[in-house]
Design an enzyme around this catalytic site. Structure first.
Site, PDB file in Angstrom:
ATOM      1  N   ASP A 166       1.202  -0.710  -0.071  1.00 23.16           N
ATOM      2  CA  ASP A 166      -0.153  -0.536  -0.059  1.00 23.16           C
ATOM      3  C   ASP A 166       0.832   1.755   0.245  1.00 23.16           C
ATOM      4  OD1 ASP A 166      -2.283   1.426   0.332  1.00 23.16           O
ATOM      5  OD2 ASP A 166      -2.388   0.813   2.349  1.00 23.16           O
ATOM      6  N   GLU A 175       3.015   5.205  -3.988  1.00 21.90           N
ATOM      7  CA  GLU A 175       2.485   5.885  -4.826  1.00 21.90           C
ATOM      8  C   GLU A 175       4.132   7.049  -5.382  1.00 21.90           C
ATOM      9  OE1 GLU A 175       0.284   5.671  -3.035  1.00 21.90           O
ATOM     10  OE2 GLU A 175      -0.548   3.698  -4.603  1.00 21.90           O
ATOM     11  N   ASP A 217      -9.045   2.698  -3.072  1.00 26.35           N
ATOM     12  CA  ASP A 217      -9.606   3.076  -1.808  1.00 26.35           C
ATOM     13  C   ASP A 217     -11.358   3.786  -2.602  1.00 26.35           C
ATOM     14  OD1 ASP A 217      -7.608   2.491  -0.356  1.00 26.35           O
ATOM     15  OD2 ASP A 217      -7.236   4.459   0.486  1.00 26.35           O
TER      16      ASP A 217
END
Ligand SMILES: *[C@@H]1O[C@H](CO)[C@@H](O)[C@H](O)[C@H]1NC(C)=O
Ligand SMILES: *[C@@H]1O[C@H](CO)[C@@H](O)[C@H](O)[C@H]1NC(C)=O
Ligand SMILES: *[C@@H]1O[C@H](CO)[C@@H](O)[C@H](O)[C@H]1NC(C)=O
Length: 975
Positions: A476, A479, A652
């Site tokens: 997770d 980015e 999400d």
């Protein structure tokens, strides 16, 4: 995960709402983590500059008007292609950077259906293209030193020298697929622009990651730049896939319609805007070069497979990963995990894997466990137990590495020290550590170009596995996300640990008040209570926004000098892409563009690749942890080629009907991008779900390759057993899924070996049918299964199209009744809660296995064969078998099933054997009662034929398949 920042105080509790919805078990809303008493970062640390995105600026300079374009000289044919020098055709325009005066054009044909067009600064030797190119190691090239004869190509490259323009033409139809005619190439150190003409009302797909229907509009802006955000519509998200395919339909001489598709991939992962306009597409990037690959198709399936092969065939997944996964943020301790696993068992709902969000960590630090709530003794005992039961555990893993407080000896964090010793972290331009902030406080970020990083990463995963026996890794925040702008922690690490600059869900001021659309209709009283809370929250937010100061307008300007190139404005490039984060500032909620790698490269040029490189490093680590086994990695950030290492979940999303519907086009886009292992947070992540949405969603996701229910901290619980209706719906759909697992696994085998897709759009299976161009509310799983889910609140029916023309047959999964194609029309289908319409396409044979509680158990169950005959009485199917986990298989088997003339023939290749017997063969579409059924030479007695559904069912085959259903070749006839 990312949280929307909401700041009000409120005493509303969600528990009442959960009960009102008819929760069947005790635990209601998870109580929020009581946060340690640590300082909270000031909220303005994540406030960047407020920039006007170029796309929203009415006075933005138009490069097409003011730039001179190029002239091609020295055009030369060379083996497999051509080359030319491009020279600036007038005075520099320097519109958003510095013009490059001379460029090299390199065109190469092949292999086969591909054509590659590269334009890069002149005289840069091959292999030394600095940030204009992306290293082959980081991002696969689509064309590698092939010399393919251009005359053998379906594509033609046409060049106009002055002004320089080019087009790509499909030779067989003379159709112009791509043409820069009438536009100029703009090539600057921080800005590229080129435009292609497109036909009116073009059908264009791809250009992800985005939340949008499958067909992108003809007036639409797409921005690509990896970012940590919660699935806003039409904005840039976690992954960057600059690939599209276009689907055109032509009328042939005989009057019939034929579809032609071609693909276009820009191998450039710099921040970019793509402007889709009525008759054109303009591509703008803030760096890199033109590296375009064209795929000639001509079907969408061929285009996609070609692209997938070009960027990297997807990984073969372990069999168990196709089971059902349960996760949530807010399993506060081992006994929460245990309760969930046991409850699934008690309710007899299959559970293959239990996942942990960041709750298990010690103060949110990677490779740790909370010594109290996830103490190793109980944690290990729990993991031993689920492993013994054939179940699995997958923990989340965050991208950032906590920096221990140097003034606090008890804050030791040896994993950080080891990384520091390995020189494994990103730096500031001055060589100091780049220190951002994520969940644990101030953090550093791995630098994948540093030579010591991989060993440190692998060692850490190996060490940790000795404590926590995980079965896969969920990546997770890659980015890569940071909760503050710039190296905000450089001077403040002595304050560590610090709390993120916003409240967590369930913390004071951030209660979860959202419910699905229509909740006010089905749960009026609770909805009214929530509405009042929301009003209070909104007015508090408005007041807060009004009192907040303006965004800072100046930040340190960072620039970098590269040999032979002008200074680049790294943090604030002259062209501002329409980035979703506040102010469009690239540094907001991310590591800043000026973060520097050990090889001198900058995040500016590498940003969207960070996650992919982390995935590669993690994949390699898992190969060491589990020697010889296929690594299981699910990642949020992805790029072209990520599928070779990992799957992806849709990020999400929200507990909304809209998001459930959009999960289909999102999944289909990841089929296009070569990442078939895809699924979304079932029942929805942000916000509270409700019974009806969760029931529908558990059924829909059962037909997605990756099947996981996941929930945000402090939202009401949404495991499948929380409502009786959801439990029923889940059991029904899971039974179908587990029955189909051998088929899904075989689809993965094809994806892994040929680039074929697993989840498919109808228009890929029926490329000549224009009426399917926008269909994304139903989909196919491989060639044989069509799913038409209910996607609307309150509906007890849905409508679906049945493509394929008058000779196509569609069999209802449940009743086996056949229906004909609907010729472009939508037909109503009854679908009360708990029913998901599923159809088998005539012409297919499915090898099915009896479902069980876990995939390991289901693999030991007997088989059934379902033959769905087409209107000619023919059908085909295949089945791939192996041990389900080894990276390199010692033995495999490939079974081919063919039915024609009332004879089913089963042949096999390969050495893999297994002993499960065949239980039944069911044949759909048998118009008259057969006289006799034979298996090889043996006449069979146990069979029945039903006239109304025209179904033949042969049972009791265990005896004739004693050595295993697939260990010998066999024939079954019904005559
Ligand atoms: C898309 O870009 C154009 C500028 O080319 C702009 O006018 C328009 O508002 C943008 N659309 C959206 C939805 O942002
Ligand atoms: C760093 O510490 C200083 C002094 O306490 C404070 O003013 C500043 O806001 C802190 N910055 C961050 C990013 O925490
Ligand atoms: C529920 O909310 C929707 C959308 O806001 C509204 O159209 C509808 O009338 C509401 N229903 C009730 C019963 O209040």
């Amino acid at each position: 995960m990312r949280i929307v920042q909401i700041t009000i105080a409120s005493a509303f509790l969600c528990a009442g709402a959960a009960a009102a919805q008819g929760a069947t078990t005790t635990t209601a809303a998870a109580s929020p983590t009581s946060w340690r008493s640590i300082p909270t970062l000031p909220s303005d640390v994540n406030r960047g500059r407020k920039l006007l995105a170029n796309l929203e600026d009415p006075n933005a300079k138009d490069a097409q008007k003011i730039c001179p374009g190029y002239t091609a000289i020295n055009v030369r044919n060379c083996p497999g292609g051509l080359s030319a020098r491009l020279v600036l055709a007038g005075a520099n325009c320097n519109v958003y950077g510095t013009d490059i005066d001379q460029l090299d054009l390199r065109v190469s044909f092949g292999p086969e259906s591909r054509l590659n067009v590269r334009i890069l600064p002149a005289e840069i030797p091959e292999g030394q293209e600095s940030w204009y190119d992306t290293k082959e190691d980081y991002l696969t090239r689509t064309v590698k030193g092939v010399h393919f004869n251009p005359t053998d190509s379906e594509l033609d490259f046409r060049l106009n020298s002055s002004p320089f323009e080019f087009s790509v033409v499909r030779k067989s139809t003379d159709d112009v697929l791509f043409s820069t005619k009438g536009s100029k190439l703009v090539f600057e150190n921080q800005f590229l622009e080129f435009r292609t003409e497109l036909p009116e009302r073009y059908n264009l797909y791809g250009l992800g990651e985005v939340m949008h229907s499958i067909r992108l509009g003809n007036t639409y802006n797409r921005t690509l730049y990896a970012t940590d955000v919660n699935d806003p519509l039409d904005e840039n998200l976690y992954g960057s896939h600059p690939f599209y395919y276009e689907h055109r339909y032509a009328t042939l001489k005989d009057g019939s319609r034929k579809g032609y598709a071609h693909g276009v991939y820009l191998r450039n992962l710099h921040g970019q805007d793509i402007l889709l306009r009525e008759k054109s597409l303009t591509w703008r990037t803030i760096g890199g070069m033109v590296d375009l690959t064209f795929y000639s198709g001509p079907t969408p399936a061929e285009v996609i497979a070609d692209h997938v092969r070009a960027v990297g065939l997807p990984a073969m997944q372990q069999y168990w990963t196709l089971g059902f996964h349960q996760c949530r943020w807010g399993y506060h301790n081992v006994s929460d995990l245990k309760d969930v696993v046991e409850a699934y068992r008690d309710f007899n709902i299959p559970l293959e894997a239990i996942w942990s969000d960041i709750d298990y960590m010690d103060q949110y630090r990677d490779w740790t466990n909370d010594p109290v709530t996830y103490g190793l003794k109980t944690f290990s005992a729990f993991l031993d137990k689920i492993h013994a039961d054939g179940q699995h555990f997958v923990p989340i893993f965050d991208a950032a590495i906590y920096v221990p407080n140097p003034n606090n000896a008890s804050d030791a964090y040896p994993y950080y020290d080891a990384g520091l010793a390995a020189d494994a972290y990103l730096k500031n331009p001055d060589g100091s550590l780049y220190v951002g902030a994520v969940w644990p406080g101030f953090t550093v970020f791995p630098d994948w170009s540093s030579p010591g990083t991989q060993d440190w990463w692998t060692d850490s995963f190996q060490k940790w596995y000795k404590e926590v026996a995980y079965d896969g890794i969920w990546l997770d925040m890659n980015e890569v996300s940071s909760f503050c702008v710039g190296s905000c922690g450089s001077k403040n690490i002595t304050q560590n640990p610090v709390h993120p600059p916003f409240s967590l869900p369930g913390e004071r001021g951030n209660l979860i008040l959202d419910y699905p659309e229509g909740f006010n209709n089905t749960n009026a009283t609770e909805a009214a209570g929530v509405a009042a809370e929301i009003e209070t929250r909104n007015s508090a937010n408005a007041a807060k926004a009004a009192s907040a100061g303006p965004s800072p307008t100046s930040m340190p300007f960072v620039s970098q000098v590269l040999p032979g190139v002008d200074v680049r404005a790294i943090n604030y490039p002259p062209y501002a892409i329409d980035h979703v984060q506040n102010g469009h500032d690239l540094a907001v909620h991310a590591v800043s563009p000026n973060a520097t790698h050990s090889d001198g490269s900058l995040e500016y040029d590498m940003h969207s690749l960070w996650g992919h490189l982390e995935i590669g490093a993690t994949y390699k680590s898992l190969l060491k942890v589990f020697p010889g086994k296929r690594p299981f990695v699910i990642s949020r950030s992805t790029v072209p080629g990520t599928g070779a290492w990992a799957g992806h979940w849709g990020g999400d999303n929200a507990s909304k009907w809209l998001y459930m519907a959009l999960s289909i086009p999102q999944a289909l886009s990841f089929s296009m991008f070569g990442i078939p292992m895809f699924g979304v947070d079932t029942c929805g992540f942000n916000g509270n779900t409700d019974m009806e949405l969760c029931a529908r969603w558990m059924q829909l996701s059962a037909f997605f390759p990756f099947y996981r229910n996941h929930n945000v901290l402090s939202a009401i619980s949404q495991e499948a057993y929380r409502w009786a209706a959801v439990a029923d719906a889940s059991r029904t759909a899971m039974a179908i899924r587990y029955t189909l697992l051998p088929y899904m696994y075989t689809l993965f085998h094809h994806a892994h070996t040929t680039g074929a897709t697993v989840m498919r759009a109808l228009s890929w299976e029926y490329p000549n049918d224009e009426s399917l161009a926008e269909i994304d509310r139903q989909f196919m799983l491989g060639p044989a299964i069509m799913v038409a889910p209910v996607l609307d609140q309150g509906a007890n029916y849905t409508n679906a199209t049945f493509p394929g023309g008058e000779n196509e047959r569609w069999y209802d999964w449940y009743t086996h009744e056949a229906r004909n194609a609907s010729e472009g029309k939508l037909v109503d289908l009854k679908a009360p809660l708990g029913h998901i319409p599923v159809f088998i396409r005539g012409g297919n044979i499915l090898a099915l296995q009896h479902p069980a509680y876990t995939t390991a158990e289901s693999r030991k169950n007997p088989w059934d064969v379902l033959v769905a005959l087409d209107s000619e009485g023919d059908a085909y199917g295949d089945l791939y078998l192996d041990d389900g986990e080894s990276l390199v298989q010692e033995k495999t088997a490939f079974i081919t099933l063919e039915a024609t003339n009332s004879l089913l023939n089963v042949s096999r290749k390969g050495q893999w054997t297994s002993t499960e017997t065949l239980s039944s063969v069911t044949i759909l579409g048998v118009p008259k009662k057969p006289n006799q059924i034979t298996f090889g030479k043996a006449k069979l007695g146990k069979w029945s034929w039903r006239e109304n559904s025209q179904t033949l069912e042969v049972t009791g085959l265990e005896g004739v398949t004693k050595g295993g259903a697939w260990s010998k070749e066999w024939e079954l006839s019904w005559k």
